[in-house]
Motif scaffolding. Structure first.
Motif, PDB file in Angstrom:
ATOM      1  N   ASP A 185     -14.113   8.258  -7.515  1.00  0.00           N
ATOM      2  CA  ASP A 185     -14.963   7.416  -6.656  1.00  0.00           C
ATOM      3  C   ASP A 185     -14.116   6.613  -5.674  1.00  0.00           C
ATOM      4  O   ASP A 185     -14.464   6.462  -4.506  1.00  0.00           O
ATOM      5  CB  ASP A 185     -15.793   6.440  -7.512  1.00  0.00           C
ATOM      6  N   ILE A 230     -11.207   7.272  -4.432  1.00  0.00           N
ATOM      7  CA  ILE A 230     -10.684   8.119  -3.341  1.00  0.00           C
ATOM      8  C   ILE A 230     -11.804   8.437  -2.358  1.00  0.00           C
ATOM      9  O   ILE A 230     -11.623   8.404  -1.144  1.00  0.00           O
ATOM     10  CB  ILE A 230     -10.055   9.409  -3.914  1.00  0.00           C
ATOM     11  N   ASP A 231     -12.976   8.734  -2.911  1.00  0.00           N
ATOM     12  CA  ASP A 231     -14.113   9.084  -2.064  1.00  0.00           C
ATOM     13  C   ASP A 231     -14.519   7.925  -1.141  1.00  0.00           C
ATOM     14  O   ASP A 231     -14.911   8.128   0.001  1.00  0.00           O
ATOM     15  CB  ASP A 231     -15.292   9.478  -2.959  1.00  0.00           C
ATOM     16  N   GLY A 258     -12.491   5.762  -0.017  1.00  0.00           N
ATOM     17  CA  GLY A 258     -11.378   5.453   0.899  1.00  0.00           C
ATOM     18  C   GLY A 258     -10.465   4.355   0.382  1.00  0.00           C
ATOM     19  O   GLY A 258      -9.790   3.696   1.169  1.00  0.00           O
ATOM     20  N   PHE A 259     -10.425   4.154  -0.954  1.00  0.00           N
ATOM     21  CA  PHE A 259      -9.537   3.135  -1.520  1.00  0.00           C
ATOM     22  C   PHE A 259      -8.080   3.568  -1.343  1.00  0.00           C
ATOM     23  O   PHE A 259      -7.762   4.742  -1.362  1.00  0.00           O
ATOM     24  CB  PHE A 259      -9.807   2.957  -3.027  1.00  0.00           C
ATOM     25  N   SER A 260      -7.218   2.580  -1.210  1.00  0.00           N
ATOM     26  CA  SER A 260      -5.792   2.873  -1.109  1.00  0.00           C
ATOM     27  C   SER A 260      -5.046   1.673  -1.689  1.00  0.00           C
ATOM     28  O   SER A 260      -5.655   0.691  -2.094  1.00  0.00           O
ATOM     29  CB  SER A 260      -5.413   3.101   0.355  1.00  0.00           C
ATOM     30  N   LEU A 265      -6.269   1.407  -5.532  1.00  0.00           N
ATOM     31  CA  LEU A 265      -6.318   2.822  -5.915  1.00  0.00           C
ATOM     32  C   LEU A 265      -5.337   3.089  -7.050  1.00  0.00           C
ATOM     33  O   LEU A 265      -5.657   3.819  -7.998  1.00  0.00           O
ATOM     34  CB  LEU A 265      -5.984   3.704  -4.704  1.00  0.00           C
ATOM     35  N   VAL A 324      -3.964   6.454  -9.766  1.00  0.00           N
ATOM     36  CA  VAL A 324      -3.477   7.367  -8.734  1.00  0.00           C
ATOM     37  C   VAL A 324      -2.175   6.804  -8.156  1.00  0.00           C
ATOM     38  O   VAL A 324      -2.177   5.760  -7.520  1.00  0.00           O
ATOM     39  CB  VAL A 324      -4.520   7.530  -7.589  1.00  0.00           C
ATOM     40  N   ARG A 327      -0.289   6.852  -5.649  1.00  0.00           N
ATOM     41  CA  ARG A 327      -0.049   7.122  -4.232  1.00  0.00           C
ATOM     42  C   ARG A 327       0.413   5.842  -3.546  1.00  0.00           C
ATOM     43  O   ARG A 327      -0.249   4.804  -3.630  1.00  0.00           O
ATOM     44  CB  ARG A 327      -1.313   7.659  -3.565  1.00  0.00           C
ATOM     45  N   ILE A 359       2.350   4.917   0.228  1.00  0.00           N
ATOM     46  CA  ILE A 359       2.872   5.477   1.481  1.00  0.00           C
ATOM     47  C   ILE A 359       4.377   5.263   1.575  1.00  0.00           C
ATOM     48  O   ILE A 359       5.097   6.068   2.146  1.00  0.00           O
ATOM     49  CB  ILE A 359       2.134   4.850   2.695  1.00  0.00           C
ATOM     50  N   ASP A 416       5.398   8.322  -0.499  1.00  0.00           N
ATOM     51  CA  ASP A 416       4.878   9.635  -0.105  1.00  0.00           C
ATOM     52  C   ASP A 416       5.143   9.976   1.356  1.00  0.00           C
ATOM     53  O   ASP A 416       5.353  11.138   1.689  1.00  0.00           O
ATOM     54  CB  ASP A 416       3.372   9.705  -0.389  1.00  0.00           C
ATOM     55  N   GLU A 417       5.053   8.988   2.214  1.00  0.00           N
ATOM     56  CA  GLU A 417       5.364   9.227   3.628  1.00  0.00           C
ATOM     57  C   GLU A 417       6.344   8.136   4.064  1.00  0.00           C
ATOM     58  O   GLU A 417       5.983   7.248   4.834  1.00  0.00           O
ATOM     59  CB  GLU A 417       4.091   9.135   4.481  1.00  0.00           C
ATOM     60  N   ALA A 451       0.557   5.031   9.677  1.00  0.00           N
ATOM     61  CA  ALA A 451       0.077   4.189   8.577  1.00  0.00           C
ATOM     62  C   ALA A 451       1.254   3.636   7.798  1.00  0.00           C
ATOM     63  O   ALA A 451       2.246   4.346   7.567  1.00  0.00           O
ATOM     64  CB  ALA A 451      -0.816   5.001   7.652  1.00  0.00           C
ATOM     65  N   GLU A 478      -3.655   1.178   2.707  1.00  0.00           N
ATOM     66  CA  GLU A 478      -3.246   1.895   3.920  1.00  0.00           C
ATOM     67  C   GLU A 478      -3.664   1.147   5.185  1.00  0.00           C
ATOM     68  O   GLU A 478      -4.847   1.038   5.495  1.00  0.00           O
ATOM     69  CB  GLU A 478      -3.860   3.299   3.922  1.00  0.00           C
TER      70      GLU A 478
END
Lengths: 165, 402
Positions: free
Chosen positions: B220, B222-223, B225-227, B231, B236, B238, B240, B243-244, B338, B345
């Motif tokens: 939910d 992710i759906d 748009g949580f970050s 998140l 999760v 994740r 940035i 990961d990036e 981002a 994010e």
């Protein structure tokens, strides 16, 4: 996952709907047909290899003066592959309308409301398409390039709320 | 309040549910956020939220400002972690220009961003725990935050509105004595964190108020748009920064804390652990901060140093023309950059038509995604839990409404 693989897969599935692609500063932008944007986003999300499960953002850009269109922009992220993709769909300035992505991503709800409020672009099938940043009686859509920002008297009157009997 | 919303909650006189406005003036509701709820006893049967009309038109303003002129506006997005906003915006424009700032500037940016992250987490945790009755924690944490503000002030001259980055570098280098001051101030942080943990970790009241409260599943989240930490609290991993990786995060060692239930309890302890990791990053940077310039050597991009502006006619003209004319050679194109904001994010989408102003500048703020999920998170839950759920999501009105 490389951009070529994404494009190959996408073009294999949507032959007519993919209108072009470009890369700038290492970012991939794919132009798509506005009428099929929800289907394309759904495919991008559901495909097990692509798995673009995160909708970062939805917004728009006004190109009415140059080309007579608004561009609606979607930023997608695949958490599995750690890749981002940008989708762009053009809608005409006279009747800017395209299908909503809320059936694909719950998070599209407010992003689309914001785009509606600021640009006046309608997302058909949206469950609750009303203004979000500005009051309901706010005249015009502020992020349009032709929006007049000069102050006026009684520009946005405060609504008079009458008490119930 | 709009007419439509009033009607929505008044149109059925036979309805047993009690309409209630939580906020915008309720002390536990942050900023300008009205929450319209219908209560069935103490349970929220129906909820609707509004963003609060704080809207200041940042994106419209950006279209009339040069790239440099927009920097102070980024401070006003998330006013608790201003360095991160400064860095995100500067890096976005640098990506558009395809330039790389000197290593020292990158390290300093990262260090101050991590200071901001700690301050942001403190600002989230302290008042939120007050909402659950844990007042002492607030004092313990805010004492450290006050000290951290001194670091911001030393570096930038401002406590909250820092505007420390420039496109192509920084306003100025760190002042003398910054390193010692930073090390000294950071000594107090582990003590405050440990004390906080001791106060709440086994506290029956806190556990009852936090475990399972404001819960959201990873799918939910992710759906919606949580970050960021919200998140990661769902399990999760994740981030940035990992990961990036941008700036110099690749050269630094830190872990990503994750929760598993995605409730208030997990969000709290993810933030607490993230403060430790941020401190780890800051100490590494203090150990290996390289010497060198903090700005790129390109007078077409970077502003002239203040000494030149004040002491020479050429410098003054250069400065003046820079602000009037903007940068001469902006490439045409569009980018999205981002960064890992303290809340999640934080993205900047810039469309350039080669002019001195951005043709379009859009800010993707993490709070926006959280607050849209908020009605679904509180429906069917206790009224008292709505307040702590809102606080634990760390919704910042300035960033939400832009």
């Amino acid at each position: 996952m490389k951009y070529e693989d994404i494009l190959k897969k996408l073009k294999g599935k949507f032959v007519k709907e993919i209108l072009g692609d470009s890369q700038f500063r290492g970012e991939l932008t794919i132009k798509v047909d506005a009428a099929a944007v929800d289907e394309i986003l759904k495919f991008m999300k559901d495909d097990k290899n692509l798995s673009f499960n995160f909708l970062s953002d939805v917004t728009a850009v006004d190109f009415v003066k140059d080309r007579g269109v608004f561009e609606v922009v979607y930023h997608l992220l695949s958490m599995k592959n750690n890749v981002r993709v940008r989708f762009k769909a053009e809608v005409p300035a006279e009747n800017p309308e395209l299908p909503t992505a809320t059936s694909v991503f719950k998070g599209a709800n407010w992003f689309e409301r914001e785009t509606y409020d600021m640009f006046g672009i309608k997302f058909t099938g949206h469950p609750d398409l009303r203004r979000i940043m500005n009051p309901d009686n706010f005249p015009g859509h502020p992020l349009r390039k032709d929006f007049d920002v000069a102050p006026k008297d009684d520009y946005c009157p405060v609504p008079v709320i009458k008490p119930d009997n | 309040m709009t007419e439509k919303t009033i009607m929505k909650f008044r149109d059925d006189p036979k309805d047993d549910l009690i309409p209630i406005n939580i906020g915008p003036s309720h002390p536990a509701v942050h900023g300008t956020l009205p929450i319209y709820a219908k209560l069935d006893g103490e349970i929220i049967a129906e909820a609707d939220v509004e963003i609060g009309y704080l809207h200041r038109g940042f994106e419209k303003l950006a279209e009339g400002l040069t790239y440099h002129q927009f920097i102070p506006f980024t401070d006003r997005l998330n006013y608790v972690s201003t360095f991160i906003n400064n860095q995100g915006y500067a890096e976005a424009v640098e990506k558009l220009l395809d330039i790389k700032v000197p290593e020292r500037a990158q390290y300093i940016r990262v260090m101050l961003s991590e200071v901001s992250r700690i301050m942001d987490h403190i600002t989230c945790l302290g008042p939120n725990m007050v909402d659950t009755g844990a007042l002492t924690v607030y004092w313990y944490l805010f004492r450290v935050r006050e000290e951290l503000y001194k670091l911001c002030e030393m570096a930038s001259g401002g406590r909250m509105t820092t505007s420390y980055t420039r496109i192509g570098g920084l306003v100025r280098d760190l002042p003398e004595g910054f390193e010692e001051a930073a090390r000294d101030i950071l000594k107090g942080l582990p003590v405050a964190i440990t004390d906080t943990e001791k106060l709440i970790k086994k506290n029956r009241i806190f556990l009852d108020r936090s475990v399972g409260v404001g819960e959201i599943s990873a799918d939910d989240a992710i759906d919606w748009g949580f970050s960021g930490p919200n998140l990661r609290a769902c399990g999760v991993a994740r981030d940035i920064r990992k990961d990036e990786p941008y700036a110099v995060y690749n050269d630094l060692e830190f872990d990503i804390p994750v929760g598993n239930r995605g409730d208030y309890y997990d969000r709290t302890f993810v933030r607490i652990e993230e403060m430790r990791q941020s401190m780890r990053i800051i100490l590494q940077i203090l150990d290996k901060l390289p010497e060198g310039p903090v700005n790129i050597d390109d007078p077409k991009i970077i502003l002239p140093p203040k000494e030149e502006v004040y002491d020479s006619m050429e410098g003054l003209i250069h400065h003046f023309m820079f602000f009037i004319e903007g940068m001469e050679e902006m490439p045409e194109g569009e980018i999205y950059h981002a960064v890992e904001g303290a809340n999640g994010e934080l993205g900047f989408y810039i469309v350039s038509d080669g002019d001195k102003n951005p043709y379009r500048l859009h800010v993707r703020s993490p709070c926006f995604a959280y607050y849209q999920a908020f009605p679904s998170m509180i429906t069917g839950k206790l009224l008292a839990d709505a307040v702590v759920t809102l606080g634990s999501l760390n919704v910042v009105a300035g960033e939400l409404d832009r």
